[in-house]
Write an enzyme that holds these catalytic residues in place. Structure first.
Site, PDB file in Angstrom:
ATOM      1  N   PRO A  50      50.341  20.515  82.042  1.00  0.00           N
ATOM      2  CA  PRO A  50      49.185  20.012  81.299  1.00  0.00           C
ATOM      3  C   PRO A  50      47.974  19.733  82.191  1.00  0.00           C
ATOM      4  CG  PRO A  50      51.187  18.898  80.597  1.00  0.00           C
ATOM      5  CD  PRO A  50      51.563  19.753  81.767  1.00  0.00           C
ATOM      6  N   ILE A  67      54.339  27.734  77.793  1.00  0.00           N
ATOM      7  CA  ILE A  67      55.376  28.631  78.300  1.00  0.00           C
ATOM      8  C   ILE A  67      55.801  29.636  77.226  1.00  0.00           C
ATOM      9  CG2 ILE A  67      57.626  28.783  79.447  1.00  0.00           C
ATOM     10  CD1 ILE A  67      55.179  27.336  80.987  1.00  0.00           C
ATOM     11  N   GLN A  81      52.438  43.121  89.848  1.00  0.00           N
ATOM     12  CA  GLN A  81      53.050  43.760  88.668  1.00  0.00           C
ATOM     13  C   GLN A  81      52.710  42.995  87.381  1.00  0.00           C
ATOM     14  OE1 GLN A  81      56.651  45.925  88.951  1.00  0.00           O
ATOM     15  NE2 GLN A  81      57.555  44.926  87.174  1.00  0.00           N
ATOM     16  N   GLU A  82      52.707  41.653  87.479  1.00  0.00           N
ATOM     17  CA  GLU A  82      52.386  40.842  86.294  1.00  0.00           C
ATOM     18  C   GLU A  82      50.996  41.203  85.768  1.00  0.00           C
ATOM     19  OE1 GLU A  82      52.955  36.626  86.650  1.00  0.00           O
ATOM     20  OE2 GLU A  82      51.590  36.184  85.008  1.00  0.00           O
ATOM     21  N   ARG A  83      50.036  41.290  86.674  1.00  0.00           N
ATOM     22  CA  ARG A  83      48.658  41.555  86.240  1.00  0.00           C
ATOM     23  C   ARG A  83      48.484  42.997  85.793  1.00  0.00           C
ATOM     24  NH1 ARG A  83      46.763  36.908  90.386  1.00  0.00           N
ATOM     25  NH2 ARG A  83      47.317  35.321  88.869  1.00  0.00           N
ATOM     26  N   GLY A 107      32.968  45.146  58.652  1.00  0.00           N
ATOM     27  CA  GLY A 107      32.246  44.264  57.727  1.00  0.00           C
ATOM     28  C   GLY A 107      33.113  43.066  57.348  1.00  0.00           C
TER      29      GLY A 107
HETATM   30  C1  LIG Z   1      49.214  32.298  75.010  1.00  0.00           C
HETATM   31  C2  LIG Z   1      49.448  31.806  76.408  1.00  0.00           C
HETATM   32  C3  LIG Z   1      50.626  32.125  77.065  1.00  0.00           C
HETATM   33  C4  LIG Z   1      50.869  31.624  78.339  1.00  0.00           C
HETATM   34  N1  LIG Z   1      52.091  31.873  78.950  1.00  0.00           N
HETATM   35  C5  LIG Z   1      52.384  31.254  80.115  1.00  0.00           C
HETATM   36  C6  LIG Z   1      53.696  31.344  80.686  1.00  0.00           C
HETATM   37  O1  LIG Z   1      54.585  32.023  80.146  1.00  0.00           O
HETATM   38  N2  LIG Z   1      53.965  30.649  81.818  1.00  0.00           N
HETATM   39  C7  LIG Z   1      53.028  29.904  82.447  1.00  0.00           C
HETATM   40  O2  LIG Z   1      53.336  29.306  83.462  1.00  0.00           O
HETATM   41  N3  LIG Z   1      51.770  29.791  81.944  1.00  0.00           N
HETATM   42  C8  LIG Z   1      51.434  30.443  80.790  1.00  0.00           C
HETATM   43  N4  LIG Z   1      50.178  30.324  80.242  1.00  0.00           N
HETATM   44  C9  LIG Z   1      49.185  29.513  80.934  1.00  0.00           C
HETATM   45  C10 LIG Z   1      48.044  30.320  81.523  1.00  0.00           C
HETATM   46  O3  LIG Z   1      48.473  31.071  82.611  1.00  0.00           O
HETATM   47  C11 LIG Z   1      46.933  29.327  81.849  1.00  0.00           C
HETATM   48  O4  LIG Z   1      46.404  28.870  80.617  1.00  0.00           O
HETATM   49  C12 LIG Z   1      45.838  29.947  82.705  1.00  0.00           C
HETATM   50  O5  LIG Z   1      46.320  30.246  83.988  1.00  0.00           O
HETATM   51  C13 LIG Z   1      44.623  29.024  82.822  1.00  0.00           C
HETATM   52  O6  LIG Z   1      44.986  27.734  83.178  1.00  0.00           O
HETATM   53  P1  LIG Z   1      44.443  26.468  82.328  1.00  0.00           P
HETATM   54  O7  LIG Z   1      44.698  26.763  80.902  1.00  0.00           O
HETATM   55  O8  LIG Z   1      45.023  25.237  82.904  1.00  0.00           O
HETATM   56  O9  LIG Z   1      42.897  26.504  82.541  1.00  0.00           O
HETATM   57  P2  LIG Z   1      42.080  25.807  83.748  1.00  0.00           P
HETATM   58  O10 LIG Z   1      42.728  26.132  85.040  1.00  0.00           O
HETATM   59  O11 LIG Z   1      41.881  24.384  83.402  1.00  0.00           O
HETATM   60  O12 LIG Z   1      40.702  26.575  83.661  1.00  0.00           O
HETATM   61  C14 LIG Z   1      39.671  26.232  82.732  1.00  0.00           C
HETATM   62  C15 LIG Z   1      38.435  27.064  83.064  1.00  0.00           C
HETATM   63  O13 LIG Z   1      38.016  26.790  84.400  1.00  0.00           O
HETATM   64  C16 LIG Z   1      37.928  27.978  85.133  1.00  0.00           C
HETATM   65  N5  LIG Z   1      38.306  27.781  86.526  1.00  0.00           N
HETATM   66  C17 LIG Z   1      39.392  27.125  87.020  1.00  0.00           C
HETATM   67  N6  LIG Z   1      39.416  27.193  88.346  1.00  0.00           N
HETATM   68  C18 LIG Z   1      38.332  27.936  88.716  1.00  0.00           C
HETATM   69  C19 LIG Z   1      37.816  28.392  89.975  1.00  0.00           C
HETATM   70  N7  LIG Z   1      38.428  28.113  91.130  1.00  0.00           N
HETATM   71  N8  LIG Z   1      36.685  29.127  89.960  1.00  0.00           N
HETATM   72  C20 LIG Z   1      36.047  29.435  88.808  1.00  0.00           C
HETATM   73  N9  LIG Z   1      36.500  29.047  87.596  1.00  0.00           N
HETATM   74  C21 LIG Z   1      37.629  28.312  87.556  1.00  0.00           C
HETATM   75  C22 LIG Z   1      38.926  28.930  84.458  1.00  0.00           C
HETATM   76  O14 LIG Z   1      38.631  30.277  84.751  1.00  0.00           O
HETATM   77  C23 LIG Z   1      38.719  28.577  83.000  1.00  0.00           C
HETATM   78  O15 LIG Z   1      37.596  29.254  82.509  1.00  0.00           O
HETATM   79  C24 LIG Z   1      49.899  30.846  78.987  1.00  0.00           C
HETATM   80  C25 LIG Z   1      48.686  30.554  78.326  1.00  0.00           C
HETATM   81  C26 LIG Z   1      48.473  31.022  77.055  1.00  0.00           C
HETATM   82  C27 LIG Z   1      47.195  30.638  76.363  1.00  0.00           C
END
Ligand SMILES: Cc1cc2nc3c(=O)[nH]c(=O)nc-3n(C[C@H](O)[C@H](O)[C@H](O)COP(=O)(O)OP(=O)(O)OC[C@H]3O[C@@H](n4cnc5c(N)ncnc54)[C@H](O)[C@@H]3O)c2cc1C
Length: 380
Positions: free
Chosen positions: A128, A157, A242-244, A340
């Protein structure tokens, strides 16, 4: 010219996968979207057909197939529009951690189930308080005799509710350097102290059981560690290419699917006495999108080939992850516009595709993080 030379075996495999999805997935997608989860039985059916973890070596129940089989499975799944069935996450992102880094004992214990669909996996990094900044995770892993005691919370997750086995990132609080303190552990569902929380209600990917997970004095055997102690960060970095790349494949196929359905729609829908595809603006818009899609296809196929040749394409994959995701978002928006008002109605597949596309620039590393990685590796 085609960049990827698929063999006859690949083509036969693609046909079989497509037929399977037409019968076992497409007719049920709406029902699963409503339910917010895909039944585990589909995973087992995919396992029976040999459609999970195709690269796992034969000695662990797989067939040791090349990466193109993963690409085919992901593309055909993308064409169904059923984003909840996160088998690419399982087969090509999570299970490779086990195949590459688990002890022989753990591989023998878990890999056959991953291949058969008896075991569904998930990877838990995000918390979180932190997503992009992995080094800031707070979930702790503390040694206690032959055990590791886990405490903390994860969120977002994928496969969180369905998962039977988790690759968990946790840190040793006794080690100060955040890059040395993170380890990856295998945690079985049902282990006392490991609780699955609520399924997160999302804008899109509604049939995907994305969930919160909790760990409260959860004890796992010390031997459930992946790789060497302190190597978690490096393992994550090694597997991110690979993930990306799989994210690029998913976004690319989504863009292609959306344009295909939009071209069909614009030829059928009439306004002012002619199909809307006959308006010059519609044509230019479609050609603009088709051009971007062709660029994306060329890029992603080249990345697939480079990845298969073992090249380090971290910079290019980071560029691809953000550019193809954002291209798919532009295409989603343009396609809705060409539909539309119907583009805004749930009964038209473009509406769900539009919702499902938005997350692609966020998960598995945001566009901003991708640009940051590319900049770093470019020596900026
Ligand atoms: C549908 C879904 C599935 C997911 N599945 C998984 C999973 O299976 N396992 C898992 O571990 N996670 C999972 N995630 C989590 C996902 O990887 C994260 O939501 C993502 O990495 C972004 O982290 P955050 O949500 O905490 O955003 P934050 O890190 O809080 O970022 C918020 C904003 O700040 C920007 N920001 C943050 N740091 C920087 C920086 N250094 N420079 C510039 N901008 C920055 C970000 O780009 C973003 O725009 C999932 C998320 C979703 C929505």
């Amino acid at each position: 010219m085609d960049i990827i030379n698929y063999t006859e075996e690949h083509r036969i495999f693609r046909d079989a996968v497509r037929k399977f999805f037409e019968k076992e997935v497409i007719p049920f997608t709406e029902e699963w979207e409503e339910a917010g989860i895909v039944p585990k039985s589909v995973w087992k059916k995919m396992g029976e057909q040999g459609f999970l973890c195709t690269d796992v070596p034969e000695e662990y129940g797989g067939v040791g197939a090349d990466f193109l089989y993963s690409v085919i499975l992901t593309e055909e799944l993308g064409k169904t529009g059923c984003m909840g069935l996160a088998t690419p996450l399982h087969s090509d992102i999570v299970v490779p951690y086990i195949t590459s880094y688990a002890s022989e004992e753990l591989k023998k214990k878990y890999l056959p189930g991953c291949v058969s669909g008896e075991i569904i996996t998930a990877v838990a990094m995000t918390e979180p308080n932190t997503g992009s900044d992995l080094a800031a995770i707070r979930t702790t892993a503390v040694e206690d005799g032959d055990h590791i005691v886990l405490n903390g919370q994860k969120t977002f997750i994928s496969n969180g509710i369905n998962c039977d086995l988790l690759v968990l990132a946790a840190k040793d609080p006794n080690i100060e350097d955040p890059y040395q303190s993170i380890d990856l552990y295998l945690v079985e569902a049902g282990t006392p102290g490991f609780e699955k929380g609520k399924r997160i209600k999302k804008v899109g990917w509604r049939s995907q059981d994305t969930a919160e997970l909790y760990f409260s004095d959860c004890r796992i055997p010390k031997s459930n560690i992946l790789g060497r102690k302190g190597g978690g960060f490096i393992m994550l970095m090694e597997k991110l290419q690979q993930e990306r790349l799989m994210c690029c494949v998913i976004a690319q196929i989504a863009a292609e699917r959306m344009l295909e359905m939009t071209i069909k729609y614009t030829k059928e829908r009439t306004a002012f006495g002619r199909p809307i595809s006959k308006f010059q603006h519609s044509q230019f818009k479609i050609v603009d999108m088709a051009t971007e899609i062709k660029l994306g296809r060329t890029f992603v196929d080249k990345l697939v080939m480079d990845h298969m040749e073992g090249k380090n394409v971290v910079i290019e994959v980071s560029m691809g992850k953000y550019w193809i995701a954002e291209m798919a978002m532009r295409v989603a928006d343009g396609c809705v516009q060409l539909h539309g008002g119907y583009g805004y109605c749930e009964e038209y597949p473009i509406a769900r595709a539009w919702r499902d596309t938005r997350v692609m620039s966020i998960f598995a590393g945001t566009s901003e993080i991708m640009k940051g990685i590319a900049a770093k590796f470019m020596g900026l």
